[in-house]
Design a protein around this motif. Structure first.
Motif, short mmCIF file in Angstrom:
data_model
loop_
_atom_site.label_atom_id
_atom_site.label_comp_id
_atom_site.label_asym_id
_atom_site.label_seq_id
_atom_site.Cartn_x
_atom_site.Cartn_y
_atom_site.Cartn_z
N GLU A 1 -5.04 -0.42 42.22
CA GLU A 1 -5.55 -0.44 40.84
C GLU A 1 -6.94 0.18 40.76
O GLU A 1 -7.28 0.83 39.75
CB GLU A 1 -5.56 -1.88 40.33
CG GLU A 1 -4.15 -2.44 40.12
CD GLU A 1 -4.15 -3.85 39.57
OE1 GLU A 1 -5.25 -4.36 39.24
OE2 GLU A 1 -3.06 -4.45 39.47
N GLY B 1 -1.55 -5.62 32.00
CA GLY B 1 -1.42 -4.33 32.65
C GLY B 1 -2.70 -3.52 32.72
O GLY B 1 -2.66 -2.34 33.11
N ARG C 1 2.95 -9.58 37.86
CA ARG C 1 1.87 -8.62 38.05
C ARG C 1 1.56 -7.94 36.72
O ARG C 1 2.47 -7.54 35.99
CB ARG C 1 2.27 -7.58 39.09
CG ARG C 1 1.14 -6.59 39.38
CD ARG C 1 1.50 -5.61 40.47
NE ARG C 1 0.38 -4.70 40.73
CZ ARG C 1 0.40 -3.70 41.59
NH1 ARG C 1 1.50 -3.47 42.30
NH2 ARG C 1 -0.67 -2.93 41.76
N GLY C 2 0.30 -7.81 36.42
CA GLY C 2 -0.15 -7.26 35.14
C GLY C 2 -0.73 -8.32 34.25
O GLY C 2 -1.59 -8.04 33.40
#
Length: 910
Positions: free
Chosen positions: A657, A531, A642-643
């Protein structure tokens, strides 16, 4: 008042020539035979190739003779600009039998001259109908065609005249602006170079090259003779045969010109500032060649928009007080030409308003279409002008010269018919296709009382400059270093610091006492890095943007003082620092790197700049075929959420991001992860080991990592086989990407054989993909295959690809598939394997001889807990491989049925 015909700026001028031996041989003495007749003009052709056009007209007691040569500034090569124009001058300097032609012109009452343009040069004379004068002029023209002096003395004497002509043109803002406009419009084609030539070329012209240019282009099969007005055709044909007919056909092959500019893909602008004159602006647009059917529409658009008083520019700008006068011009040329529309401003008129209004009118025909009345009026005016020209025997010959330059004299009549028959829909279509912002070059002349210019360009006497050079003492010879794995290991000194940092130092002589080093900090684990998005890479990018003691500028100044370079980069899990320094400064450079890594200040302004750059970079990739395909292939079948640091992000996710990062996140990340407990340092070059060790200890010896490190695993996964296609409009380069995950790492027994097999398939200059797709079929500038080797898990990625023109997609894909299939089915031959082994082993030796690469390998080996003994074992295994072994390994691991294929480009629908 602005002259309405800007292309006439290079009008008729006087000329001169060099002595060449007269031709002794003669052509066949047969009478010229008619080839065809069109509306009172009959074409004849002499055996030597001379084209003759006779246009008898007894209505006016004058005769006009015109000789057109199909040579203009378009035909000049590098360093030859102005040659066609110089020949025009020198031809009038005479021949051994016609020494004083200007006196003869005057005595005989001939109004004579010549002119040079982009596609042609012509010579013409008008006089009261008179057989003696007509025969004399024909004789002179035939003599001048092959026997003109073109002498050095005449060139020298005429140079003042040519310079004066240049200077006369330099006094005309409209002429210079016209020249600058064409120069901006044409990137490659000679239409962008003024016919009069570059002053440096003209003043330094080589007489031998000028004579060769004359002999090449001044030949009967490259010329057209036109006689119009009152004359006896039978007599003229006899005189022509007697004068021109004895010249043999040229044996030289004239070059075929093929240069064309690509479609303009964005507006261009030119601003000219000089003393005097009035403000002038013109908008130029690329249009088809004069022979193209659409050129008739261009001619009509010139009148619809630029005529006075009915044209739209006059009505919208002149009548409304935004400009003083309006004009238009079309350049009918052999290759794609130009349409120009412009205005001149009176003192006090607003340039910005006039420019906006001009462009709105010219480029606004889509929203305000041409009317039938406008088209009818333009046709009537154009056809009237054509009729007046055609019915004047003194003008028709010169007018035909322009059509001859386009490729055929009958275009003179064909263009008339096309204008007469033009349809409103076609004229509207041409306007919307051509009068576009992306196709525009806007030129502006601004009178300036005191222009400020850079110094005039001048050559440099290099020999004189070298006389002042005093060389320093030569660099001392550097002892040889043998980059074998065993010698590297024997010379390398390894140690660890209290913080945990491991170092491998290889002192060796180097040119300039240079030192190359790589420092890698490793941090975090799969869970703690989850993350973090762009934060990890942003921290690495911000390390050299300022510290608690030094600003970004001061950091750069310090590096300059140390004569060192430092490059920092990284992402989730690691940050690497590549250092280039010298023996006497390496310790201070390491100290500076320590400050950068340990005391970054993370200034907000630098983060803003970095974010803007990152977002811009992603924006550039969004329509780039290579980036689109690479991103899509990376995302295809990716199993991570995702992360996760192994997740492949979309462009939108990357941008999001980047935007989300703030200074506090950067500082927090640095506090949580950065330290030297899991760091590796490798250095190669001319340094003192004790000095470097002390510098490392002072910079990093007490810097322990605040959190544990565990390498994020990268186990094998197999994306489903697929073919992904992406259309990228307006991109002239397309890309092919082919990928497969293979269950290998660089310690696997099959590693050497698969590496060598791939080298033969697509990684060497003698590889099969290269020879097929690049060399034999000429489809790609770059075609390749390579392997991204995993150092741990059996999960390496084999990838191949090519770049190509979109229309060649099927051929490239077919060639790629067939070469892979052939390699697997037929295998590599023993002699092919033997040659590839030698080449690959040489490349591996070469890599170990590169200090920067060797420093990186030392650092990496510390992390991998390896020495160069493994490299030696791989070299030995490569040397021992047989063709059967390589073929077996390739067939075992390379599986075309598992390929993920991506293609991107501007693929048109069939």
């Amino acid at each position: 008042m602005v002259e309405p015909m800007l292309l006439r700026l290079l009008t008729a001028c006087l000329v001169a020539t060099t002595l060449l031996p007269a031709h002794a041989a003669t052509a066949a003495a047969t009478d010229p035979k008619p080839v065809q007749s069109v509306e009172g003009i009959t074409e004849y052709r002499l055996p030597n190739g001379l084209q003759v056009l006779l246009a008898p007209d007894d209505s006016k007691p004058t005769t006009t003779v015109n000789v057109t040569y199909r040579v203009g500034s378009r035909h000049e090569s590098y360093g030859e600009t102005g040659m066609a124009h110089l020949l025009e001058h020198l031809l009038f300097k005479g021949t051994p039998t016609h020494r004083n032609v200007w006196a003869e012109f005057t005595k005989r009452g001939l109004r004579a001259n010549g002119s040079t343009w982009l596609d042609r040069t012509n010579y013409f004379a008008s006089f009261a109908a008179n057989d003696e004068n007509l025969k004399w002029y024909l004789d002179w023209q035939a003599d001048a065609m092959v026997n003109s002096f073109i002498a050095r003395k005449d060139l020298d004497s005429e140079m003042t005249v040519v310079r004066n002509e240049m200077e006369m043109g330099e006094n005309s803002p409209s002429r210079i602006l016209f020249e600058k406009t064409l120069a901006a419009m044409y990137q490659w084609h000679n239409y962008g170079k003024t016919t009069i030539g570059a002053r440096a070329d003209v003043e330094n012209v080589d007489i031998g090259r000028l004579q060769a240019f004359y002999r090449l282009y001044y030949q009967p099969d490259n010329a057209t003779l036109i006689v119009s007005g009152k004359f006896d055709p039978a007599k003229v044909l006899g005189w022509v045969q007697g004068s021109f007919g004895k010249i043999p056909r040229s044996r030289q092959q004239r070059p075929q010109l093929y240069t064309l500019d690509p479609a303009q893909d964005g507006e261009r602008s030119v601003t000219l500032r000089r003393v005097g004159g009035a403000t002038l602006m013109m908008a130029g647009y690329h249009v088809p060649p004069g022979a193209h059917p659409d050129f008739a529409a261009v001619e009509l658009l010139a009148l619809i928009l630029g005529d006075t008083p009915s044209g739209r520019i006059h009505k919208r700008l002149v009548e409304k007080g935004l400009a003083a006068s309006a004009f238009s011009e079309t350049l009918a040329m052999h290759d794609p030409g130009v349409g120009l529309w412009g205005v001149q401003l009176a003192p006090g008129q607003d340039v910005d308003k006039a420019r906006d209004a001009l462009l709105a009118v010219v480029e606004g025909l889509g929203s305000e279409p041409i009317t039938a009345d406008e088209l009818k009026r333009a046709q009537a005016k154009w056809l009237k002008s054509w009729d007046l020209q055609y019915t004047n025997p003194e003008a028709v010959g010169v007018a035909l010269s322009e059509s001859i330059a386009l490729g055929d004299w009958r275009l003179f009549f064909l263009l008339r018919d096309r204008v007469r028959d033009a349809k409103l829909a076609d004229v509207q279509r041409v306007a919307q296709e051509r009068l576009l912002q992306a196709n525009r070059t806007l030129a502006l002349y601004l009178p300036t009382e005191k222009p400020v210019r850079a110094p005039a360009p001048a050559m440099v006497d290099v020999a004189q400059q070298i006389k002042e050079f005093k060389p320093q003492a030569g660099v001392a010879a550097v002892a040889a270093f043998d980059p074998t794995p065993a010698n590297i290991d024997a010379r390398t000194q390894r140690f660890s610091l209290p913080s945990g940092l491991k170092a491998a130092l290889l002192p060796k002589p180097s040119r300039g006492n240079t030192v190359r080093a790589t420092l890698t900090l490793r941090y975090g684990d799969e869970k703690s890095l989850f993350g973090q998005g762009e934060v990890a890479s942003m921290v690495a990018s911000m390390l050299d943007r300022g510290t608690t003691q030094l600003s970004r500028e001061q950091i750069q100044d310090r590096l300059d003082q140390l004569r060192s370079e430092v490059a920092i980069g990284g992402g989730a899990g690691a940050v690497s620092v590549n250092i280039t320094s010298q023996r006497e400064t390496i310790a201070d450079t390491i100290a500076l790197v320590g400050q950068l890594l340990r005391q970054p200040s993370f200034p907000a302004s630098a983060l803003d700049e970095l974010q803007r750059q990152g977002i811009t970079s992603v924006q550039q990739q969004r329509d780039d075929p290579q980036a689109i395909v690479a991103n899509a292939v990376a995302r295809h079948g990716n199993p991570y959420p995702r992360g996760d640091v192994r997740y492949a992000r979309s462009f939108d996710e990357i941008v999001a991001e980047i935007k989300a990062v703030n200074v506090e996140q950067l500082k927090d990340f640095h506090r949580r992860f950065y330290g030297a407990s899991n760091a590796q340092f490798g250095a190669v070059g001319d340094f003192d080991v004790a000095t470097v060790r002390q510098a490392l200890d002072q910079a990093f010896g007490d810097w322990k990592s605040p959190s544990p490190f565990a390498r994020v695993p990268n186990p094998l996964y197999n994306p489903p086989a697929s073919r992904l296609e992406f259309k990228t409009p307006d991109k002239q380069n397309a890309v092919l990407s082919v990928q497969q995950h293979v269950p290998l790492n660089d310690l696997d027994p099959d590693y050497p054989a698969f590496m060598l097999g791939n080298f033969m398939l697509g990684s060497g200059g003698d590889s099969r993909l290269w020879k097929r797709i690049r060399e034999r079929e000429g489809l790609s500038y770059s075609t390749y295959s390579y392997v991204s080797w995993n150092n741990f898990e059996p999960n390496s990625v084999w990838q191949g690809g090519a770049i190509f023109a979109p229309q060649n997609r099927d051929k490239v894909e077919q060639g790629f598939r067939e070469e892979v299939a052939r390699a697997l089915k037929e295998g590599f031959m023993p002699e092919e394997v033997a040659s590839a082994k030698t080449a690959l082993l040489n490349f591996r030796r070469l890599s170990r001889a590169q200090d920067a690469q060797l420093a990186g390998s030392l650092s990496a080996n510390l992390f991998l807990e390896r020495t160069f003994a493994i490299t030696q074992r791989v070299d030995e295994a490569l040397a021992a491989l047989t063709a059967d072994q390589v073929n077996a390994v390739m067939r075992k691991h390379l599986q075309p049925q598992a390929f993920v294929i991506g293609v991107g480009g501007d693929f048109k629908q069939p």
